[in-house]
Enzyme design. Structure first.
Site, short mmCIF file in Angstrom:
data_model
loop_
_atom_site.label_atom_id
_atom_site.label_comp_id
_atom_site.label_asym_id
_atom_site.label_seq_id
_atom_site.Cartn_x
_atom_site.Cartn_y
_atom_site.Cartn_z
N SER A 239 0.83 -1.21 0.00
CA SER A 239 0.00 0.00 0.00
C SER A 239 0.86 1.26 0.00
O SER A 239 2.02 1.26 0.44
CB SER A 239 -0.91 0.02 1.23
OG SER A 239 -1.75 -1.10 1.23
N1 SAM Z 1 0.24 -5.56 4.23
C1 SAM Z 1 0.93 -5.84 3.01
C2 SAM Z 1 2.31 -5.25 2.95
O1 SAM Z 1 2.72 -4.54 3.86
O2 SAM Z 1 2.97 -5.54 1.96
C3 SAM Z 1 0.16 -5.45 1.78
C4 SAM Z 1 -0.89 -6.40 1.51
S1 SAM Z 1 -1.61 -6.46 -0.07
C5 SAM Z 1 -2.38 -4.89 -0.24
C6 SAM Z 1 -2.95 -7.57 0.35
C7 SAM Z 1 -2.50 -8.98 0.63
O3 SAM Z 1 -3.61 -9.72 1.12
C8 SAM Z 1 -2.02 -9.72 -0.62
O4 SAM Z 1 -0.71 -10.15 -0.42
C9 SAM Z 1 -3.00 -10.89 -0.74
O5 SAM Z 1 -2.42 -12.07 -1.24
C10 SAM Z 1 -3.47 -11.06 0.70
N2 SAM Z 1 -4.75 -11.75 0.88
C11 SAM Z 1 -5.87 -11.68 0.15
N3 SAM Z 1 -6.82 -12.48 0.68
C12 SAM Z 1 -6.27 -13.06 1.77
C13 SAM Z 1 -6.73 -13.99 2.75
N4 SAM Z 1 -7.97 -14.49 2.75
N5 SAM Z 1 -5.90 -14.36 3.74
C14 SAM Z 1 -4.63 -13.88 3.80
N6 SAM Z 1 -4.13 -13.02 2.90
C15 SAM Z 1 -4.94 -12.60 1.91
#
Ligand code: SAM
Length: 213
Positions: free
Chosen positions: A61
């Site tokens: 983000s």
């Molecule tokens: N917090 C992260 C960082 O600092 O890099 C950014 C996260 S990114 C915007 C959103 C993440 O959520 C992705 O890596 C995606 O694979 C993960 N995601 C989506 N659905 C998910 C789920 N049900 N459980 C765990 N992770 C999930």
């Protein structure tokens, strides 16, 4: 490129300049080397005012969004926190500076492994990662005083609310699959109070209690 200078400017212009005030959050944002969490090709843009790709179709983000969501968690230092969506591990590193214990779940194994590597390299010992469907939470270590979901959800998963302690705060983007509203949900006397913070755009939360795909 002087990353320390870039980071200072990022905090002054993008965060303080837009009204963020929590000094602990601002300090963590100033200390943590965001450029170490992205690929060599993205390094030069690590402190720019936008999200960046981290591989596997996912993103880290925008710095402002990371800081805003963290500020909304109101961390004082003694909390156990849960993050859904580890991604590259940057948000987890910020949380590790501000809370006692951090638990973070990522559904894409490759991202989780990479995050684990960099967090270990940077010396974080209070972060525990797991690969799986974060919409189910991580019951073993619950309840959490604060919870952050870093992917967009159609609604607030009840499973996650159940794992939040009394007085606990959950920050989560809620809405459609292309745009959402950032919501802070607070548990008070068994009830859930919701506050809308701003509009936002996140990749979808995919799982049993999120988007089905
Ligand atoms: N917090 C992260 C960082 O600092 O890099 C950014 C996260 S990114 C915007 C959103 C993440 O959520 C992705 O890596 C995606 O694979 C993960 N995601 C989506 N659905 C998910 C789920 N049900 N459980 C765990 N992770 C999930």
């Amino acid at each position: 490129m002087n990353f320390d200078e870039e980071r200072k400017t990022m905090v002054e212009v993008q965060l303080r300049g837009r009204g963020l005030k929590d000094e602990r959050v601002l300090k963590a944002m100033e200390e943590i080397p965001r450029h170490r969490f992205v690929s060599k090709e993205q390094e030069q843009s690590a402190y720019s005012d936008h999200p960046l790709p981290i591989g596997e179709g996912q993103t880290i983000s925008q710095p402002y969004m990371v800081a805003l969501m963290t500020e909304c968690m109101e961390l004082e230092g003694n909390e156990k926190v849960l993050e859904i969506g580890t991604g590259c591990g940057y948000q987890a590193a910020i949380l590790a500076k501000l809370a006692k214990e951090v638990y973070s779940i990522e559904r894409v194994e490759k991202l989780s492994l990479k995050a684990k590597e960099i967090l270990a390299e940077l010396g974080y010992t209070n972060v525990k990662l797991k690969v799986g469907d974060g919409t189910k939470g991580w019951e073993e270590y619950s309840p959490y005083q604060a919870l952050i979901v870093t992917a967009g959800s159609p609604d607030i998963p009840q499973t996650l609310l159940d794992q939040l302690s009394e007085g606990g705060r959950m920050v989560i983007p809620v809405g459609g699959s292309f745009s959402q509203e950032l919501v802070v949900a607070r548990k008070r006397k068994g009830k859930v109070e919701r506050r809308k913070v701003c509009g936002c755009v996140f990749v979808p939360l995919i799982g049993e209690f999120g988007w089905k795909r």
